[in-house]
Scaffold this motif. Structure first.
Motif, PDB file in Angstrom:
ATOM      1  N   CYS A   8     -25.781  62.283 -18.568  1.00 42.80           N
ATOM      2  CA  CYS A   8     -26.851  62.204 -19.551  1.00 42.80           C
ATOM      3  C   CYS A   8     -28.107  61.670 -18.871  1.00 42.80           C
ATOM      4  O   CYS A   8     -28.031  60.824 -17.979  1.00 42.80           O
ATOM      5  CB  CYS A   8     -26.469  61.277 -20.697  1.00 42.80           C
ATOM      6  SG  CYS A   8     -24.937  61.764 -21.534  1.00 42.80           S
ATOM      7  N   SER A  15     -29.404  63.670 -24.307  1.00 42.12           N
ATOM      8  CA  SER A  15     -29.514  64.917 -23.560  1.00 42.12           C
ATOM      9  C   SER A  15     -28.479  64.906 -22.434  1.00 42.12           C
ATOM     10  O   SER A  15     -28.700  64.336 -21.370  1.00 42.12           O
ATOM     11  CB  SER A  15     -30.931  65.054 -22.993  1.00 42.12           C
ATOM     12  OG  SER A  15     -31.050  66.257 -22.280  1.00 42.12           O
ATOM     13  N   CYS A  16     -27.341  65.542 -22.706  1.00 43.65           N
ATOM     14  CA  CYS A  16     -26.209  65.508 -21.772  1.00 43.65           C
ATOM     15  C   CYS A  16     -25.803  66.915 -21.375  1.00 43.65           C
ATOM     16  O   CYS A  16     -26.068  67.882 -22.080  1.00 43.65           O
ATOM     17  CB  CYS A  16     -25.015  64.814 -22.423  1.00 43.65           C
ATOM     18  SG  CYS A  16     -25.346  63.118 -22.942  1.00 43.65           S
ATOM     19  N   ARG A  17     -25.138  66.990 -20.242  1.00 39.74           N
ATOM     20  CA  ARG A  17     -24.595  68.262 -19.776  1.00 39.74           C
ATOM     21  C   ARG A  17     -23.347  67.980 -18.945  1.00 39.74           C
ATOM     22  O   ARG A  17     -23.118  66.870 -18.489  1.00 39.74           O
ATOM     23  CB  ARG A  17     -25.621  69.044 -18.985  1.00 39.74           C
ATOM     24  CG  ARG A  17     -25.928  68.443 -17.629  1.00 39.74           C
ATOM     25  CD  ARG A  17     -26.856  69.353 -16.838  1.00 39.74           C
ATOM     26  NE  ARG A  17     -26.869  68.952 -15.456  1.00 39.74           N
ATOM     27  CZ  ARG A  17     -27.953  68.623 -14.792  1.00 39.74           C
ATOM     28  NH1 ARG A  17     -29.128  68.634 -15.385  1.00 39.74           N
ATOM     29  NH2 ARG A  17     -27.871  68.280 -13.518  1.00 39.74           N
ATOM     30  N   GLU A  18     -22.574  69.018 -18.756  1.00 40.76           N
ATOM     31  CA  GLU A  18     -21.369  68.912 -17.945  1.00 40.76           C
ATOM     32  C   GLU A  18     -21.672  69.379 -16.530  1.00 40.76           C
ATOM     33  O   GLU A  18     -22.340  70.385 -16.332  1.00 40.76           O
ATOM     34  CB  GLU A  18     -20.268  69.779 -18.553  1.00 40.76           C
ATOM     35  CG  GLU A  18     -18.959  69.690 -17.808  1.00 40.76           C
ATOM     36  CD  GLU A  18     -17.891  70.533 -18.457  1.00 40.76           C
ATOM     37  OE1 GLU A  18     -17.385  70.131 -19.518  1.00 40.76           O
ATOM     38  OE2 GLU A  18     -17.596  71.604 -17.908  1.00 40.76           O
ATOM     39  N   GLU A  19     -21.198  68.624 -15.566  1.00 41.26           N
ATOM     40  CA  GLU A  19     -21.294  68.991 -14.149  1.00 41.26           C
ATOM     41  C   GLU A  19     -19.880  69.042 -13.586  1.00 41.26           C
ATOM     42  O   GLU A  19     -19.059  68.169 -13.875  1.00 41.26           O
ATOM     43  CB  GLU A  19     -22.094  67.936 -13.367  1.00 41.26           C
ATOM     44  CG  GLU A  19     -23.560  67.939 -13.639  1.00 41.26           C
ATOM     45  CD  GLU A  19     -24.290  69.100 -12.977  1.00 41.26           C
ATOM     46  OE1 GLU A  19     -23.902  69.514 -11.871  1.00 41.26           O
ATOM     47  OE2 GLU A  19     -25.246  69.581 -13.591  1.00 41.26           O
ATOM     48  N   TYR A  51     -30.000  60.599 -13.923  1.00 40.37           N
ATOM     49  CA  TYR A  51     -28.826  60.775 -14.783  1.00 40.37           C
ATOM     50  C   TYR A  51     -27.856  59.611 -14.639  1.00 40.37           C
ATOM     51  O   TYR A  51     -27.791  58.959 -13.612  1.00 40.37           O
ATOM     52  CB  TYR A  51     -28.085  62.065 -14.416  1.00 40.37           C
ATOM     53  CG  TYR A  51     -28.814  63.312 -14.835  1.00 40.37           C
ATOM     54  CD1 TYR A  51     -28.582  63.889 -16.067  1.00 40.37           C
ATOM     55  CD2 TYR A  51     -29.742  63.901 -13.989  1.00 40.37           C
ATOM     56  CE1 TYR A  51     -29.257  65.027 -16.454  1.00 40.37           C
ATOM     57  CE2 TYR A  51     -30.424  65.046 -14.374  1.00 40.37           C
ATOM     58  CZ  TYR A  51     -30.178  65.602 -15.608  1.00 40.37           C
ATOM     59  OH  TYR A  51     -30.845  66.724 -15.984  1.00 40.37           O
ATOM     60  N   ARG A  65     -13.522  71.144 -21.413  1.00 41.25           N
ATOM     61  CA  ARG A  65     -14.884  70.635 -21.428  1.00 41.25           C
ATOM     62  C   ARG A  65     -14.880  69.208 -21.966  1.00 41.25           C
ATOM     63  O   ARG A  65     -14.089  68.849 -22.812  1.00 41.25           O
ATOM     64  CB  ARG A  65     -15.779  71.501 -22.309  1.00 41.25           C
ATOM     65  CG  ARG A  65     -15.913  72.911 -21.773  1.00 41.25           C
ATOM     66  CD  ARG A  65     -16.930  73.707 -22.544  1.00 41.25           C
ATOM     67  NE  ARG A  65     -18.264  73.146 -22.497  1.00 41.25           N
ATOM     68  CZ  ARG A  65     -19.161  73.389 -21.554  1.00 41.25           C
ATOM     69  NH1 ARG A  65     -18.847  74.171 -20.558  1.00 41.25           N
ATOM     70  NH2 ARG A  65     -20.353  72.871 -21.601  1.00 41.25           N
TER      71      ARG A  65
END
Length: 71
Positions: A8, A15-19, A51, A65
């Motif tokens: 995030c 505001s997060c995403r997967e890496e 991040y 996920r």
């Protein structure tokens, strides 16, 4: 085996995403992945100072996920 990170933005925590970080083609034991994860996470964090890592896990399937609840 992949190390799956939920990251995030520090300036916008919602505001997060997967890496996904490849740990090893040969490593299939999730315990070995867990033991080796901390230095990999530290390196990723150093390379991406905007991040923070909220969650992480080891995944060999490539399908699952991570999610984050904001409640």
């Amino acid at each position: 085996m992949d190390l799956v990170l939920l990251v995030c933005l520090i300036s916008s925590p919602n505001s997060c995403r997967e890496e996904r970080v490849l740990v090893s083609y040969e490593m299939t034991d999730s315990r070995a992945c867990m033991m080796g994860a901390v230095p990999i996470i530290a390196e990723w964090t150093g390379d991406h100072p905007d991040y923070q890592v909220s969650r992480w896990k080891c995944d060999g399937s490539g399908a699952s996920r991570l999610t984050r609840n904001f409640n």
